[in-house]
Design a protein around this motif. Sequence first.
Motif, short mmCIF file in Angstrom:
data_model
loop_
_atom_site.label_atom_id
_atom_site.label_comp_id
_atom_site.label_asym_id
_atom_site.label_seq_id
_atom_site.Cartn_x
_atom_site.Cartn_y
_atom_site.Cartn_z
N MET A 254 36.69 -1.31 -103.58
CA MET A 254 36.79 -2.00 -104.87
C MET A 254 35.98 -1.29 -105.94
N ALA A 255 34.85 -0.71 -105.53
CA ALA A 255 33.99 -0.01 -106.50
C ALA A 255 34.73 1.15 -107.15
N VAL A 256 35.49 1.89 -106.34
CA VAL A 256 36.14 3.09 -106.88
C VAL A 256 37.66 2.96 -106.93
N ASN A 257 38.13 1.74 -106.69
CA ASN A 257 39.56 1.43 -106.77
C ASN A 257 40.42 2.37 -105.92
N LYS A 258 40.08 2.44 -104.63
CA LYS A 258 40.82 3.31 -103.71
C LYS A 258 41.54 2.44 -102.67
N PRO A 259 42.68 2.93 -102.18
CA PRO A 259 43.42 2.15 -101.18
C PRO A 259 42.72 2.13 -99.83
N VAL A 260 43.05 1.10 -99.06
CA VAL A 260 42.45 0.93 -97.73
C VAL A 260 43.54 1.03 -96.66
N VAL A 261 43.24 1.79 -95.62
CA VAL A 261 44.14 1.88 -94.47
C VAL A 261 43.47 1.11 -93.33
N ALA A 262 44.23 0.21 -92.69
CA ALA A 262 43.70 -0.57 -91.57
C ALA A 262 44.22 0.00 -90.26
N LEU A 263 43.34 0.08 -89.28
CA LEU A 263 43.74 0.61 -87.98
C LEU A 263 43.33 -0.34 -86.88
N SER A 264 44.20 -0.49 -85.90
CA SER A 264 43.84 -1.27 -84.72
C SER A 264 42.78 -0.52 -83.94
N THR A 265 41.76 -1.25 -83.48
CA THR A 265 40.72 -0.61 -82.66
C THR A 265 41.34 -0.04 -81.38
N LEU A 266 42.29 -0.77 -80.83
CA LEU A 266 42.91 -0.30 -79.58
C LEU A 266 43.77 0.93 -79.81
N ASP A 267 44.50 0.98 -80.92
CA ASP A 267 45.27 2.19 -81.26
C ASP A 267 44.33 3.39 -81.39
N THR A 268 43.21 3.13 -82.07
CA THR A 268 42.23 4.20 -82.29
C THR A 268 41.68 4.71 -80.96
N LEU A 269 41.38 3.78 -80.09
CA LEU A 269 40.85 4.14 -78.77
C LEU A 269 41.90 4.93 -77.98
N ALA A 270 43.13 4.47 -78.03
CA ALA A 270 44.21 5.14 -77.29
C ALA A 270 44.44 6.55 -77.81
N ALA A 271 44.09 6.78 -79.08
CA ALA A 271 44.29 8.12 -79.65
C ALA A 271 43.33 9.16 -79.09
N ASN A 272 42.40 8.74 -78.23
CA ASN A 272 41.55 9.71 -77.53
C ASN A 272 42.36 10.49 -76.49
N VAL A 273 43.54 9.96 -76.16
CA VAL A 273 44.43 10.65 -75.21
C VAL A 273 45.63 11.15 -76.01
N TRP A 274 45.96 12.39 -75.85
CA TRP A 274 47.06 12.96 -76.62
C TRP A 274 48.00 13.70 -75.68
#
Lengths: 236, 336
Positions: free
Chosen positions: A84-104
């Motif tokens: 809000m301070a700098v009027n920038k967009p926010v991207v939301a990520l699932s914690t589980l998706d993020t964790l799963a991304a440790n495997v590629w």
Amino acid sequence: MLILAVDSSTPVAGVALVEDHRVLNESFINYKKTHSETLLPTIDRIMRECDCKAADLDALAVTVGPGSFTGLRIGMATVKGMAMAVNKPVVALSTLDTLAANVWASEALIGALLDARKNELYYGFYRSGDQGPEALLKDMIGSPQDMVSQARQLLETGQRLILLGDGYYRYSAYFEEEFKEELKAMPGHLSLPRAAAAGILAVNKARMGVFEDPYRLRPVYIRLSEAEYRLGKGEM
Amino acid sequence: MKDIYILGIETSCDETAASVVKNGRQILSNVINSQVKIHAQFGGVVPEVASRKHIENIALVVDQAFSDAGLEYADIDAIAVTNEPGLIGALLVGLSFAKGLAWALERPLLAVNHLHGHIYANILEHEDIEFPAVCLVVSGGHTNLLLMEDINNYQVLGASRDDAAGEAFDKVARFLGLGYPGGPAIQKAAQKGQAGKIKLPRVFLDRHDYEFSFSGLKTATMNMKKKMEQAGELQLWDLAAEFQQALIEVLVEKSLQAARQYEVKSVLMAGGVAANQQLRSLMEERAQSQNIKVFYPSLGLCTDNAAMIAGRAYHDYIRKSYAPWSLNAYPSLSSW
Ligand SMILES: [Zn+2]
């Protein structure tokens, strides 16, 4: 595409500055101090080290759960304030998706498990896709036994099962007993959520224009609060 | 001198609040999103529910505070936030938001003790307070009698040994079936009855110190109710009136005793219970004959708000007493 990613949904406090496919700076703290004490000093340091200011960012990213209720809110409130301070967009990520991304790029079935206390896990199952993990079963909550029976249904013959997350460590003996050779655990540097992974996933989302309204954004708790739960059961 | 605009953020309990105050005095906006209706269904504030509401509301409330004040984010000189005492999970939402905002705007962060904020509500509204002063802080979580040399120096004269005054109101209101929150509920019930018809104890009034105890009064009230019920003659309104009077008389007498002992000319009242009409009028009535001036905030500033936080922080801003980015929140009061 310059993104600052914040993850405080588990005991890990993670901050990463990511520019497109490059991770410019990352901090991973899994040690004693509270998120409230570590998060902003870490953000400040990482941004300084890269000669960046909030106004230089294209977006902010935050893991929204599941996870520790308080931890999720610390990360999300910090990101909302910055956005809000700098009027920038926010991207939301699932914690589980993020964790799963440790495997590629693995043939294995991926199980991301977070310790939900009360003998339960938050969990999701994934397979590797071209753009990272693809969810087969998202944002579940249940006992380790529930999770095991769902893993059995998803496992194909001969397929390995990779389990990661603090929920794995909590019940590792039980999982090893259940899955034996089928099971593969991840090493320490890949077994907990990484802000860098959140940043990389966020770049993809931002490119597709998937942003959240910072006013309305709220954590994905999965669980009701104890009081709401009891009220629903007519116990209060 | 340049005007100083401070944004205050307050999330220590069940109100999400934000306010812009100019030069520590002039309230430009005062936004309060109250969750009282939500918690009423649980019969009290549920910490996790409060925290969930704060994270949903915080951005809207802060944005509203800026637009009501007619200011842009960049116009603000500093961001102040309550970091103690309060519900820890609730405090952390406001604190984290304030940090993110202050850091990204490159403005200083100021930490405010919630109770200093309540006391400061008096200074926001009254220009004629003479220090030193005696200050009675009465809320759901605290009952303290303080001697204030000036707005930065507090000496604790006494405190409640058990329940806080507001807590006693809540518990007794619940027991009498008057509803939640207890303060307004008992005040309303008491208006229909008369104090003195039933006799309840003025606990610790005979002691020459500034300690309080309300749990004995609470128990006496409960026992009285049972006794009256057994006799088939429950006078609920009279009981509520006597409970309120018994509690308030102790607060008033001890405050004025302290004012006499320390020879101060001003008594300040602060906190949610300072909104009680009977407390205000009895304090004024008894202070008048002793040539002591009584101050209390208007009703809107007695309960939790962020104007008191932004106002209080001005004095830290002037002293350049900024908070570090590692600032944490604490559930209890670390010190006065
Ligand atoms: Zn308060």
